[in-house]
Design an enzyme around this catalytic site. Structure first.
Site, short mmCIF file in Angstrom:
data_model
loop_
_atom_site.label_atom_id
_atom_site.label_comp_id
_atom_site.label_asym_id
_atom_site.label_seq_id
_atom_site.Cartn_x
_atom_site.Cartn_y
_atom_site.Cartn_z
N CYS A 115 0.83 -1.19 0.00
CA CYS A 115 0.00 0.00 0.00
C CYS A 115 0.88 1.26 0.00
O CYS A 115 1.55 1.52 -0.98
CB CYS A 115 -0.97 -0.03 1.18
N HIS A 125 -3.68 -5.53 1.32
CA HIS A 125 -3.52 -5.84 2.74
C HIS A 125 -3.95 -7.28 2.98
O HIS A 125 -4.81 -7.81 2.29
CB HIS A 125 -4.37 -4.90 3.60
#
Length: 507
Positions: free
Chosen positions: A342, A443
């Site tokens: 991310c 994630h």
């Protein structure tokens, strides 16, 4: 004085301090009730945390509420956490209402916004009441924080609004448990004191009989019962709401741990988000995971992982000012592997721009990345929230399945080889030509055992021995529930609307 809540549909667990065990206690109570066949749901009116989860309907809630939903055998939904604050600075945060970001606010702005936020909270609670027979609510911080009581929506303000009983919990492992309980109670209004139906003392070590004189004094002093003394559960693993554990949890390795565990380093940036991404590594006996402050020289490692961040440009600048540019290049020269997740993925590219001021107070903010992947990122106001699954590609071994979720602002354009292929055939992520560097937005990348093994093997592990987080969560939730059933009296459980008298295991 204590009000007589003979039966109730909503119970609130409030803590004397942050990290008193509220999240865990709510999860445990939910699992006991769910095992008994009660239609129970978790609820946290307002959460402030950088660990979050994506719901099936594309909303964002606190990570702890997703765990509590699992404790209820439910999929996560946005009504379980209607207000989520994700700090982006010491005085500001992104505000998320009913799963969607509405913008950034300074603390004083949000204080003025609380009336609107309370309406969102009450709407969610009403919807849950219409669906479930019992709701277990988690407070935030402490109800005795005097400066936050005006317009409170997270603790007693909510309890008063819906007229629910409150259990007050304190962590004896911190010390000063009687001062915490008596002092907190004394700082509440008369009506708030009356709705406290009892105390739970959490994380006790030793012989409870030694504590008994203190319990007798506490009950006489406050005229409130001590509902239970919950023992310290060694190596209890459940997803952290926000704080990073300083120690690696030890799980049974069944003799499979390597003599030479894979050494993994994660720099702890100021606004690190979703550090639960690394729980599957922290619990793996074949991995030596270290969270390292960015102002320290990282130890030699097989793998460095740059984590997600709520303030990517700011945290990138902090890493640079602490020589992480040099640290990463040296690590790669020695053959180490590198992953960016991310925000960490964005940092590995050539540039990050923030033309709309999504995460920066400076207009059209811009920063050069580490330049290790051929990508560029442009932040944008719309947050992308979705659950994903697919397989790894271009890792040099057989494709491995993964599943996870995306929570990010902006888009990344890549001229590098992709590392992921989603079920719809689209590719994503990036891998360097020398196969030393990976990056993506996903994630939960290590949560699927097959995916974790593939990544650990790519990083040089002799054996993957990946753990299955879902299995571990279930084991730990049931372990916690067993403990609470033994610790809290039968009268406590019988007061919940819809509660049966017999334990009914459904898992």
């Amino acid at each position: 004085m204590t009000r007589d809540f003979t039966n109730f549909t909503t119970l609130m667990v409030q803590g004397c301090t942050s990290d008193a065990g509220k999240s865990v206690m709510v999860a445990g109570i939910c699992r006991v009730l769910a095992r008994r066949g009660v239609q129970v749901a978790p609820f946290k009116p307002q959460n402030m945390a950088l660990n979050s989860a994506v719901t099936e309907d594309g909303g964002e809630i606190g990570r702890a509420q997703a765990l509590q939903a699992q404790a209820c055998y439910l999929p996560a939904r946005t009504d379980f956490n209607p207000v989520l604050l994700k700090p982006s600075s010491d005085t500001g945060a992104q505000v998320i209402i009913h799963g969607q970001a509405i913008g950034a606010m300074q603390a004083t702005e949000f204080h003025d916004y609380k009336k609107v936020a309370m309406n969102a909270v009450l709407q969610s609670h009403q919807r849950l009441q219409n669906t479930y027979s019992a709701i277990v609510v988690e407070g935030a911080g402490s109800p005795a924080e005097i400066n936050l009581r005006n317009g409170d929506i997270a603790n007693m303000g909510f309890a008063e609004a819906v007229d629910c009983p409150v259990v007050l919990i304190a962590d004896i492992d911190r010390g000063g448990v009687f001062a915490h309980l008596v002092g907190t109670l004394a700082l509440l209004s008369e009506s708030e004191q009356a709705r406290v139906v009892g105390f739970i003392i959490n994380r006790f070590r030793g012989d409870v009989s030694i504590l008994q004189p203190g319990l007798d004094w506490l009950e006489a002093k406050t005229n409130k019962p001590v509902l239970g003394v919950v023992p310290f559960l060694t190596n209890l693993y459940l997803d952290a709401e926000d704080a990073i554990s300083s120690t690696q949890t030890e799980m049974a390795d069944d003799g499979l741990a390597d003599n030479m565990p894979l050494k993994v380093v994660v720099p702890v940036v100021s606004r690190i988000s979703n550090h639960t991404d690394f729980d599957a590594l922290r619990l793996n006996p074949s991995v030596d995971l270290q969270f390292v402050p960015i102002n320290q020289t990282p130890p030699a490692a097989d793998l460095i992982i740059l984590p997600g961040s709520k303030s990517v440009i700011s945290d990138l600048r902090s890493l640079k000012s602490n020589d992480w540019d040099a640290h990463l290049k040296r690590h790669l020269r020695y053959g180490g592997k590198l992953i960016g997740i991310c925000g960490g993925y964005q940092m590995l590219g050539h540039t990050i721009s923030d033309p709309s001021g999504v995460e920066s107070d400076q207009p059209a903010d811009h920063e050069s990345g580490f330049g290790l992947l051929n990508i560029q990122t442009k932040l944008a106001p719309h947050k992308q929230l979705k659950q994903v699954q697919g397989q790894f590609i271009n890792l040099g071994n057989a494709p491995a399945r993964f599943q996870g979720y995306e929570i990010h602002c902006g888009t990344t354009t890549s001229d590098a080889e992709p590392m992921l292929q989603f079920e719809n055939g689209e590719t994503a992520g990036s891998i360097s030509p020398d196969q030393l560097i990976l990056g993506c937005y996903i994630h939960g990348l290590f949560d699927t055992p097959s995916a974790c093994d593939a990544l650990l093997n790519w990083a040089g592990a002799q054996h993957g021995n990946a753990v299955d987080l879902d299995v571990i969560r279930e084991q730990q939730l049931n372990r916690l529930a067993d403990c609470l059933e033994e610790t809290l009296p039968a009268t406590f459980w019988s007061k919940f609307a819809g509660s049966g008298n017999l334990r009914q295991d459904t898992a």
